[in-house]
Design a protein around this motif. Structure first.
Motif, PDB file in Angstrom:
ATOM      1  N   UNK A  37       4.168 -38.750 -41.752  1.00 27.17           N
ATOM      2  CA  UNK A  37       5.086 -37.842 -42.450  1.00 27.17           C
ATOM      3  C   UNK A  37       4.330 -36.688 -43.090  1.00 27.17           C
ATOM      4  N   UNK A  38       3.136 -36.977 -43.601  1.00 27.55           N
ATOM      5  CA  UNK A  38       2.367 -35.941 -44.278  1.00 27.55           C
ATOM      6  C   UNK A  38       1.641 -35.008 -43.341  1.00 27.55           C
ATOM      7  N   UNK A  39       1.667 -35.289 -42.028  1.00 30.24           N
ATOM      8  CA  UNK A  39       1.051 -34.383 -41.064  1.00 30.24           C
ATOM      9  C   UNK A  39      -0.393 -34.682 -40.743  1.00 30.24           C
ATOM     10  N   UNK A  40      -0.947 -35.789 -41.286  1.00 24.56           N
ATOM     11  CA  UNK A  40      -2.323 -36.145 -40.947  1.00 24.56           C
ATOM     12  C   UNK A  40      -2.448 -36.435 -39.454  1.00 24.56           C
ATOM     13  N   UNK A  41      -1.441 -37.122 -38.914  1.00 25.25           N
ATOM     14  CA  UNK A  41      -1.354 -37.346 -37.474  1.00 25.25           C
ATOM     15  C   UNK A  41      -0.188 -36.524 -36.933  1.00 25.25           C
ATOM     16  N   UNK A  48      -5.308 -44.635 -34.540  1.00 29.27           N
ATOM     17  CA  UNK A  48      -6.390 -45.609 -34.374  1.00 29.27           C
ATOM     18  C   UNK A  48      -5.901 -46.819 -33.586  1.00 29.27           C
ATOM     19  N   UNK A  49      -6.793 -47.403 -32.813  1.00 26.56           N
ATOM     20  CA  UNK A  49      -6.396 -48.546 -31.993  1.00 26.56           C
ATOM     21  C   UNK A  49      -6.027 -49.736 -32.873  1.00 26.56           C
ATOM     22  N   UNK A  64      -2.134 -56.395 -37.365  1.00 22.68           N
ATOM     23  CA  UNK A  64      -2.157 -54.971 -37.028  1.00 22.68           C
ATOM     24  C   UNK A  64      -1.130 -54.657 -35.947  1.00 22.68           C
ATOM     25  N   UNK A  65      -0.987 -55.565 -34.977  1.00 21.56           N
ATOM     26  CA  UNK A  65      -0.004 -55.348 -33.909  1.00 21.56           C
ATOM     27  C   UNK A  65       1.409 -55.342 -34.473  1.00 21.56           C
ATOM     28  N   UNK A  83      -3.637 -46.972 -23.137  1.00 24.98           N
ATOM     29  CA  UNK A  83      -4.058 -45.775 -23.869  1.00 24.98           C
ATOM     30  C   UNK A  83      -3.915 -45.946 -25.372  1.00 24.98           C
ATOM     31  N   UNK A  84      -2.977 -46.783 -25.814  1.00 20.20           N
ATOM     32  CA  UNK A  84      -2.801 -47.001 -27.234  1.00 20.20           C
ATOM     33  C   UNK A  84      -1.469 -46.482 -27.746  1.00 20.20           C
TER      34      UNK A  84
END
Length: 506
Positions: A37-41, A48-49, A64-65, A83-84
């Motif tokens: 939401x913050x735009x980091x991604x 990250x995997x 994590x899954x 690919x993730x």
């Protein structure tokens, strides 16, 4: 866009009783969602995997899954084989259209919408999106409330065996309300504030002070069903005014109505109206006050949701531009601080004496202990910080809900996009009747507010209100997706026909 703060607690809890934490996978999912939401991604960027997330967070691969699967269910990410996980492109969802109610007033002759609304909910529902009061323990810290009530009951223990003789309410609470009103841009005299049993009662007292049976009251369309019940109980006529889902009450339409209809009062929530979540621009609020002052038509303003715009200038109430006492402002803290203490308040301008008289005649004295406890809570320095956390928390819920709606509801579904609050208003294909949809969903333990509850007419039968003040977890997210899936099934089978109206004529 600024990412919501990581903490979701109401305010720091006593060290001896740490607040309950979310499961680890939900904590990880929320942290990643905030980064998205913050735009980091950015859209299309690889996250990250699963293995990397497990290592950095110190959790198992399965945990994590689970977190990534929750993000996938929310429509925030998508998995690509070998690919993730990648940030999913956000769908552009149109807002509902401008309402177009009939240009005449109605005398309401239907069963209580509040009673009909209560009938929609059954114990043990899988998920309810129909509430109008915050119910989630994530949003409020009841320990702080218990401490305040306990302290007030000890200090004012004699009040439990005596009548409350203060018709207007305890001075401490009236002063606290006046101080809080400064955040709404209002300079209120604490001596002119009257404490009520709820915001709804405050609105009721205002209507009694300025109308007689048969008078016309103008209000937004769609509107809060509790207003309609009040208007009906007082024998008043309702005139619905076109309302934009983003900018609120249409001033040109209201001005035309004032020219052609004998309107005696306007009842509105210019900030985060219910159910649309619309917010009138500041200039429009000022014009509204000026327009009604020129006509000597009182404005009854509901500011119960304004504090959910903490840190936003649009939080300012229309009352801030009132120079001659023509605005009667009503509020409470049930949506922002403590749903269990429903005490409300009203500053009624030039009708303040009439309001105090009506309250006294109704024998509606409020509880001293609760008034003192609420005053205590409001004057604690942590309230503004709590509002910011609450606003951030609800923003995340709305954002996730809109993603789910865009992914699971039929193409063409229109959804409101309020800047704050805990509700969304949906406009479905006209073929889909929300009451028929409700009955299908209720059979699976899922409930919401059918659109016909929010009008005095027969409109909005293809609309519904979703409220997210209850638990928000994988079960409720799956339930929201299921509403969309059922709507899609109904769209493919329009021959199924509409359900019987929820409200019957008296």
């Amino acid at each position: 866009m600024t990412a919501p703060p990581p903490t979701l607690a109401l305010c720091p809890a006593p060290k001896a009783e740490p607040p309950p934490t979310l499961p680890l996978y939900q904590q990880i999912a929320q942290a990643l969602a905030q980064l998205i939401h913050g735009g980091t991604f950015k859209t299309g960027q690889r996250l990250p995997s699963v293995r990397e997330t497990a290592l950095t967070r110190g959790v198992s691969i399965s945990t994590a899954m689970q977190a990534y699967r929750q993000l996938e269910e929310q429509g925030l990410v998508q998995a690509r084989p070998k690919a993730g996980y990648f940030v999913k492109r956000a769908q552009r969802i149109a807002q509902p259209s401008l309402s177009a109610p009939p240009q005449r007033s109605f005398l309401l002759e239907r069963q209580s919408r509040s009673e009909a609304f209560a009938m929609l909910h059954q114990p043990g529902d899988r998920a309810s999106f129909g509430g109008f009061s915050p119910q989630s323990s994530e949003l409020f810290d009841d320990r702080r409330l218990r401490v305040a009530v306990g302290r007030a009951s000890r200090v004012h223990r004699r009040s439990l065996t005596e009548y409350n003789k203060a018709d207007a309410g305890r001075p401490a609470l009236r002063q606290a309300v006046a101080q809080r009103a400064l955040h709404l841009g209002c300079s209120l005299d604490a001596n002119h504030i009257v404490i009520t049993a709820s915001c709804t009662q405050a609105v009721s007292l205002c209507l009694r002070a300025v109308t007689q049976p048969g008078d016309v009251v103008a209000l937004e369309s769609p509107t809060f069903f509790g207003y309609l019940d009040l208007i009906e109980s007082l024998g008043l006529r309702v005139l619905e005014i076109p309302t934009h889902p983003a900018t609120g009450l249409s001033l040109p339409a209201l001005e035309l109505a004032l020219d052609t209809q004998p309107i005696k009062a306007v009842l509105a929530a210019p900030t985060l109206s219910n159910p649309l979540g619309a917010v009138m621009p500041l200039a429009a609020k000022q014009r509204l006050v000026r327009l009604l002052a020129q006509r000597r038509v009182p404005l009854i303003e509901d500011v119960v949701f304004n504090d959910l715009l903490a840190g936003d200038e649009r939080r300012k109430a229309a009352k801030a531009w009132d120079t001659d006492g023509n605005v009667m402002v009503c509020g409470s803290f049930a949506k922002t601080l403590t749903p269990g203490i429903r005490l409300g308040w009203v500053e009624a301008g030039r009708w303040r004496d009439a309001i105090a008289t009506h309250k006294r005649l109704q024998g509606a004295a409020t509880n001293v202990v609760l008034e003192e406890a609420l005053a205590d809570l409001l004057t604690q320095g942590s309230y503004e910080a709590h509002l910011r956390r609450l606003t951030a928390h609800m923003h995340q819920r709305r954002h996730e809900a809109r993603h789910l709606i865009g992914h699971h509801f039929p193409a063409g579904t229109r959804v409101s996009n309020p800047p704050s609050g805990d509700t969304l208003w949906l406009e479905l294909d006209p073929v889909i009747h929300s009451m028929a949809l409700f009955k299908r969903c209720a059979s699976e333990g899922i409930t919401f507010g059918p659109g016909e509850l929010f009008t005095a007419t027969d409109r909005y039968r293809n609309c519904l209100r979703l409220n997210f003040s209850g638990p928000w977890n994988p079960v409720s997210m799956q339930a929201l997706a299921r509403i969309g899936e059922i709507a899609g099934e109904m769209l493919k089978r329009p021959d199924a026909g509409p359900a019987a109206p929820l409200l019957r004529r008296a």
